[in-house]
Design a protein around this motif. Structure first.
Motif, PDB file in Angstrom:
ATOM      1  N   GLY A   1       6.621  70.596  -4.642  1.00 21.89           N
ATOM      2  CA  GLY A   1       5.263  71.522  -5.234  1.00 21.89           C
ATOM      3  C   GLY A   1       5.944  72.200  -6.904  1.00 21.89           C
ATOM      4  N   ASP A   2       5.421  73.339  -7.060  1.00 22.89           N
ATOM      5  CA  ASP A   2       6.406  74.014  -8.188  1.00 22.89           C
ATOM      6  C   ASP A   2       7.000  75.180  -7.792  1.00 22.89           C
ATOM      7  OD1 ASP A   2       6.138  74.052 -11.193  1.00 22.89           O
ATOM      8  OD2 ASP A   2       5.892  76.329 -10.243  1.00 22.89           O
ATOM      9  N   ALA A   3       8.668  75.175  -8.080  1.00 20.20           N
ATOM     10  CA  ALA A   3       9.188  75.783  -7.540  1.00 20.20           C
ATOM     11  C   ALA A   3       9.398  76.979  -7.848  1.00 20.20           C
ATOM     12  CB  ALA A   3      10.815  75.233  -8.233  1.00 20.20           C
ATOM     13  N   LEU A   4       8.718  77.280  -8.891  1.00 21.41           N
ATOM     14  CA  LEU A   4       8.536  78.734  -9.620  1.00 21.41           C
ATOM     15  C   LEU A   4       6.999  79.582  -8.789  1.00 21.41           C
ATOM     16  CD1 LEU A   4       9.433  78.792 -12.720  1.00 21.41           C
ATOM     17  CD2 LEU A   4      10.881  79.656 -11.045  1.00 21.41           C
ATOM     18  N   PHE A   5       6.340  78.914  -8.681  1.00 27.52           N
ATOM     19  CA  PHE A   5       5.814  79.189  -7.521  1.00 27.52           C
ATOM     20  C   PHE A   5       5.496  79.395  -6.203  1.00 27.52           C
ATOM     21  CE2 PHE A   5       1.059  78.697  -5.204  1.00 27.52           C
ATOM     22  CZ  PHE A   5       0.339  79.523  -5.425  1.00 27.52           C
ATOM     23  N   ASP A   6       6.626  78.897  -5.746  1.00 26.33           N
ATOM     24  CA  ASP A   6       7.348  78.917  -4.480  1.00 26.33           C
ATOM     25  C   ASP A   6       8.720  79.496  -4.685  1.00 26.33           C
ATOM     26  OD1 ASP A   6       6.687  78.489  -1.382  1.00 26.33           O
ATOM     27  OD2 ASP A   6       6.737  76.048  -1.621  1.00 26.33           O
ATOM     28  N   TRP A   7       8.711  80.934  -5.360  1.00 25.55           N
ATOM     29  CA  TRP A   7      10.051  81.343  -6.036  1.00 25.55           C
ATOM     30  C   TRP A   7      11.015  81.704  -5.003  1.00 25.55           C
ATOM     31  CZ3 TRP A   7      13.829  80.926  -8.891  1.00 25.55           C
ATOM     32  CH2 TRP A   7      14.842  82.408  -8.922  1.00 25.55           C
TER      33      TRP A   7
ATOM     34  N   LYS B   1      11.169  80.545  -1.542  1.00 24.09           N
ATOM     35  CA  LYS B   1      12.106  79.385  -1.117  1.00 24.09           C
ATOM     36  C   LYS B   1      13.701  79.464  -1.904  1.00 24.09           C
ATOM     37  CE  LYS B   1       8.476  78.433   1.951  1.00 24.09           C
ATOM     38  NZ  LYS B   1       7.050  77.262   1.915  1.00 24.09           N
ATOM     39  N   SER B   2      12.887  79.172  -3.571  1.00 24.58           N
ATOM     40  CA  SER B   2      13.647  78.633  -4.268  1.00 24.58           C
ATOM     41  C   SER B   2      14.585  79.535  -4.872  1.00 24.58           C
ATOM     42  CB  SER B   2      13.051  78.500  -5.515  1.00 24.58           C
ATOM     43  OG  SER B   2      11.849  77.222  -5.477  1.00 24.58           O
ATOM     44  N   LYS B   3      14.463  80.649  -4.397  1.00 26.46           N
ATOM     45  CA  LYS B   3      15.560  81.529  -4.444  1.00 26.46           C
ATOM     46  C   LYS B   3      16.062  81.478  -4.259  1.00 26.46           C
ATOM     47  CE  LYS B   3      15.944  86.729  -6.023  1.00 26.46           C
ATOM     48  NZ  LYS B   3      15.359  88.180  -6.523  1.00 26.46           N
ATOM     49  N   ALA B   4      15.957  81.567  -2.724  1.00 26.93           N
ATOM     50  CA  ALA B   4      17.293  82.101  -1.399  1.00 26.93           C
ATOM     51  C   ALA B   4      17.803  80.699  -1.171  1.00 26.93           C
ATOM     52  CB  ALA B   4      15.886  81.954  -0.390  1.00 26.93           C
ATOM     53  N   ALA B   5      17.264  79.614  -1.691  1.00 25.68           N
ATOM     54  CA  ALA B   5      17.876  78.916  -1.854  1.00 25.68           C
ATOM     55  C   ALA B   5      19.224  78.338  -2.567  1.00 25.68           C
ATOM     56  CB  ALA B   5      17.416  77.019  -1.940  1.00 25.68           C
ATOM     57  N   PHE B   6      18.815  78.477  -4.028  1.00 26.76           N
ATOM     58  CA  PHE B   6      20.448  79.530  -5.303  1.00 26.76           C
ATOM     59  C   PHE B   6      20.862  80.434  -4.492  1.00 26.76           C
ATOM     60  CE2 PHE B   6      17.608  77.876  -8.822  1.00 26.76           C
ATOM     61  CZ  PHE B   6      17.571  76.186  -8.453  1.00 26.76           C
ATOM     62  N   GLU B   7      21.053  81.265  -3.868  1.00 20.44           N
ATOM     63  CA  GLU B   7      21.716  82.188  -3.332  1.00 20.44           C
ATOM     64  C   GLU B   7      22.499  81.432  -2.699  1.00 20.44           C
ATOM     65  OE1 GLU B   7      18.645  86.185  -3.867  1.00 20.44           O
ATOM     66  OE2 GLU B   7      18.400  85.157  -2.308  1.00 20.44           O
TER      67      GLU B   7
ATOM     68  N   PRO C   1      15.641  77.032   3.108  1.00 20.81           N
ATOM     69  CA  PRO C   1      17.120  77.791   2.806  1.00 20.81           C
ATOM     70  C   PRO C   1      17.928  77.218   3.710  1.00 20.81           C
ATOM     71  CG  PRO C   1      14.525  78.843   2.058  1.00 20.81           C
ATOM     72  CD  PRO C   1      14.513  77.707   3.227  1.00 20.81           C
ATOM     73  N   ASP C   2      17.838  77.164   4.406  1.00 23.53           N
ATOM     74  CA  ASP C   2      19.280  76.973   5.128  1.00 23.53           C
ATOM     75  C   ASP C   2      19.804  75.755   5.546  1.00 23.53           C
ATOM     76  OD1 ASP C   2      19.655  80.121   5.991  1.00 23.53           O
ATOM     77  OD2 ASP C   2      18.167  80.071   7.269  1.00 23.53           O
ATOM     78  N   GLN C   3      18.094  74.721   5.770  1.00 27.20           N
ATOM     79  CA  GLN C   3      18.376  73.164   5.767  1.00 27.20           C
ATOM     80  C   GLN C   3      18.785  72.882   4.636  1.00 27.20           C
ATOM     81  OE1 GLN C   3      14.591  72.027   6.833  1.00 27.20           O
ATOM     82  NE2 GLN C   3      15.002  72.018   9.165  1.00 27.20           N
ATOM     83  N   ALA C   4      18.779  73.315   3.154  1.00 28.33           N
ATOM     84  CA  ALA C   4      18.798  73.386   1.942  1.00 28.33           C
ATOM     85  C   ALA C   4      19.987  73.506   1.401  1.00 28.33           C
ATOM     86  CB  ALA C   4      18.016  74.045   1.016  1.00 28.33           C
ATOM     87  N   PHE C   5      21.108  74.701   1.941  1.00 25.25           N
ATOM     88  CA  PHE C   5      22.477  75.153   2.470  1.00 25.25           C
ATOM     89  C   PHE C   5      23.262  73.926   2.855  1.00 25.25           C
ATOM     90  CE2 PHE C   5      25.684  77.479   3.784  1.00 25.25           C
ATOM     91  CZ  PHE C   5      26.608  77.696   2.827  1.00 25.25           C
TER      92      PHE C   5
ATOM     93  N   ARG D   1      23.560  64.603  -9.667  1.00 18.52           N
ATOM     94  CA  ARG D   1      22.347  65.663 -10.049  1.00 18.52           C
ATOM     95  C   ARG D   1      21.694  65.318  -8.213  1.00 18.52           C
ATOM     96  NH1 ARG D   1      19.725  61.208  -8.722  1.00 18.52           N
ATOM     97  NH2 ARG D   1      18.372  60.618  -9.138  1.00 18.52           N
ATOM     98  N   MET D   2      21.162  66.664  -7.452  1.00 18.07           N
ATOM     99  CA  MET D   2      20.914  66.656  -6.268  1.00 18.07           C
ATOM    100  C   MET D   2      19.976  67.534  -6.145  1.00 18.07           C
ATOM    101  SD  MET D   2      22.696  68.432  -2.922  1.00 18.07           S
ATOM    102  CE  MET D   2      21.553  68.352  -1.622  1.00 18.07           C
ATOM    103  N   HIS D   3      18.737  67.229  -6.302  1.00 24.99           N
ATOM    104  CA  HIS D   3      17.646  68.026  -5.466  1.00 24.99           C
ATOM    105  C   HIS D   3      17.012  67.934  -4.666  1.00 24.99           C
ATOM    106  CE1 HIS D   3      15.433  66.130  -9.773  1.00 24.99           C
ATOM    107  NE2 HIS D   3      16.599  66.800  -9.936  1.00 24.99           N
ATOM    108  N   VAL D   4      17.195  69.058  -3.934  1.00 28.22           N
ATOM    109  CA  VAL D   4      16.641  69.636  -2.245  1.00 28.22           C
ATOM    110  C   VAL D   4      15.110  69.974  -2.447  1.00 28.22           C
ATOM    111  CG1 VAL D   4      18.761  70.880  -1.547  1.00 28.22           C
ATOM    112  CG2 VAL D   4      17.069  72.189  -2.907  1.00 28.22           C
ATOM    113  N   ALA D   5      14.009  69.702  -1.775  1.00 27.07           N
ATOM    114  CA  ALA D   5      12.546  69.542  -1.173  1.00 27.07           C
ATOM    115  C   ALA D   5      12.386  71.376  -0.788  1.00 27.07           C
ATOM    116  CB  ALA D   5      12.521  68.695  -0.875  1.00 27.07           C
ATOM    117  N   VAL D   6      12.452  72.162  -1.189  1.00 29.49           N
ATOM    118  CA  VAL D   6      12.112  73.817  -0.481  1.00 29.49           C
ATOM    119  C   VAL D   6      10.945  74.105  -1.154  1.00 29.49           C
ATOM    120  CG1 VAL D   6      14.446  74.074   0.121  1.00 29.49           C
ATOM    121  CG2 VAL D   6      13.555  75.169  -2.387  1.00 29.49           C
ATOM    122  N   ALA D   7      10.243  73.619  -2.074  1.00 31.37           N
ATOM    123  CA  ALA D   7       9.319  74.174  -2.358  1.00 31.37           C
ATOM    124  C   ALA D   7       7.730  73.615  -2.235  1.00 31.37           C
ATOM    125  CB  ALA D   7       9.457  74.507  -4.341  1.00 31.37           C
TER     126      ALA D   7
END
Length: 493
Positions: free
Chosen positions: A129-135, A137-143, A103-107, A66-72
């Motif tokens: 933090g919370d991936a949905l409270f910081d949605w 950024k989370s959404k941009a990284a996923f996309e 998000p760009d760095q995470a990508f 697995r890999m976690h990206v700290a964007v949130a």
């Protein structure tokens, strides 16, 4: 009859509602249910969704990373066990990161890791933090990642407070696995865990805060289950606060369609600066954790192989290669090469077939024994489902219960200080290892020296490297049969 099956068979779901019903009503034959099932234990649709996910399948965690990206970084609640400001590169604790990413760095980081870690199968966002409270950024990284690596599984972790607001978007983005941390279903207990929450532009404290959080968590879980999204519930076991309550949590989340329940021990160290750490709240012992897990064994399938990963973890569960992929080591321009991951998956597919055959042979071996003995066996492993690590290099042990009825995965135990440092063990101490192995009868490893073997035996723990490089189930069954039944010739793979 000996058995290595951990998931009951489920009827083939034909809709999201049917999937939810199948998951919520599935029974368990053992307390490890849900962690080590394979393609013969469940519908093909469900197996295909979890077979490469190291958190949702105990078998998969031997092969996939697995890999976690700290964007949130932003969070909407405060937990008494959390302090995201503290970081140590050698520490494994939820919420801890060394670098926060855009998000760009995470990508760029994900593509780099995918090219160099062929085991990678899951991209998760778990904070810090919370991936949905910081949605946003989370959404941009996923996309960004989904466009480049469409076969990677997208996974998100949340405290659940903002979850109902984003379920539709998660479904539209094919986020197929969601983890919710749920520590209580009684808001009175929640007042001892959560000092405050921030909801609908307002801060709440006390019982009102816990009531809001509880209601939002239950609603979010129900909404995810209705859409057929697999949900893992994390619960932190806090002695004296929710230890007697987690069976109620298990029943409540089962009723709402959760797929897995992961009961994790509280990490409570004053050095981390958490409220619980500073006020002396202790974490549970190994036996206390096992007792609570057993109390929940008739409910939601239990996950027992969690490593309580950092929010920037990279690699197989039980290892963290995050420090190999810091921003200063990632190129500005990187192109994804799918061939490495594709080749690896072909190798794993063949290995899994071989492993299934080995498990079947192990079952026959145990069926031919006639003993009432139940023992805990600790395995030193580097992955691949084999006994393949030197005792002195083990930073954790995977623990199994062995009996004539079968082999059952119990969980992992982390070693605070490995016996050998840099390959030298003359001045090493076994104190930390002995504490880790409390209650364990036997250690199986790839290699062990005479000195530590004698020290373990003096402490009442047998240790052997006679089954080195065997599959774990093969090694355990052969050892058990040799000790309690007919002798079995170990065969090196």
């Amino acid at each position: 009859m000996a058995s290595f099956v951990s998931l009951d068979s489920l009827s083939e779901p034909t809709s999201a509602a049917a999937m939810r019903e199948a998951l919520s009503s599935s029974g368990c034959k053992s307390s490890a249910c849900g962690s080590s099932g394979n393609a013969t234990d469940m519908p093909a649709e469900l197996w295909n969704r979890i077979k490469d996910h190291p958190c949702y399948s105990e078998e998969a965690h031997h092969y996939f990373a697995r890999m976690h990206v700290a964007v949130a970084p932003a969070c909407n609640i405060q937990c008494n066990y959390c302090n995201r400001k503290y970081d140590c590169a050698n520490e494994s604790r939820p919420g801890v990161v060394s670098e926060k990413l855009t998000p760009d760095q995470a990508f760029r980081k994900v593509v780099t890791v995918a090219n160099e870690v062929p085991q990678l199968s899951v991209l998760g966002i778990a904070g810090p933090g919370d991936a949905l409270f910081d949605w946003r950024k989370s959404k941009a990284a996923f996309e960004l990642v989904a466009r480049e690596i469409p076969d990677i599984k997208l996974c998100i972790s949340t405290n659940g407070l903002a979850l109902p607001d984003h379920v539709d978007e998660l479904a539209d983005m094919n986020v197929d696995h969601v983890t919710i941390t749920i520590n209580m279903v009684d808001p009175l207990i929640g007042t001892k865990i959560y000092p405050w929450i921030f909801y609908d532009h307002k801060r709440y404290t006390g019982l009102v805060a816990s009531q809001i959080l509880h209601e939002r968590q239950m609603l979010g879980l129900e909404m995810l289950a209705e859409r057929g999204i697999l949900v893992k519930v994390n619960s932190v076991l806090i002695p004296g606060i929710n230890d007697q309550h987690l069976s109620e949590v298990n029943a409540a989340v089962k009723a709402r369609g959760a797929f897995l329940h992961n009961i994790m021990p509280l990490i409570s160290d004053p050095a981390h600066g958490t409220h619980f750490g500073l006020t002396g709240q202790r974490g549970p012992s190994h036996s206390e954790l096992m007792a609570v897990q057993e109390a929940c064994s008739g409910g939601v399938n239990l996950m027992r192989h969690c490593r309580q990963c950092r929010a920037d973890a990279v690699g197989l569960l039980g290892e963290d290669r995050g420090q190999e992929f810091t921003l200063d080591q990632i190129p500005e321009q990187v192109a994804y090469d799918p061939s490495v991951r594709s080749t690896y998956r072909e190798v794993v597919a063949r290995e899994r077939q071989d492993h299934v055959a080995a498990k079947q042979e192990a079952t026959v071996t145990l069926d031919e024994t006639d003993s009432d003995a139940r023992i805990l066996v600790a395995i030193a492993t580097r992955g691949g489902g084999r006994v393949n690590q030197h005792f002195g290099h083990a930073k954790e042990f995977q623990v199994y219960e062995a009996s004539a009825a079968g082999v059952r995965f119990i969980g992992h135990r982390k070693v605070d200080d490995a016996y050998c440092q840099g390959g030298f063990g003359e001045d090493a101490t076994l104190d930390s290892v002995l504490h880790t192995l409390d209650g364990v009868d036997t250690v199986l490893c790839a290699k062990i020296g005479d000195c530590p073997q004698e020290q373990l035996e003096a402490a009442g723990i047998a240790a052997t490297d006679a089954f080195a490089f065997e599959y774990i189930e093969t090694a355990i069954s052969a050892y058990y049969a040799t000790r309690y039944g007919r002798p079995v010739q170990a065969q090196v793979a």
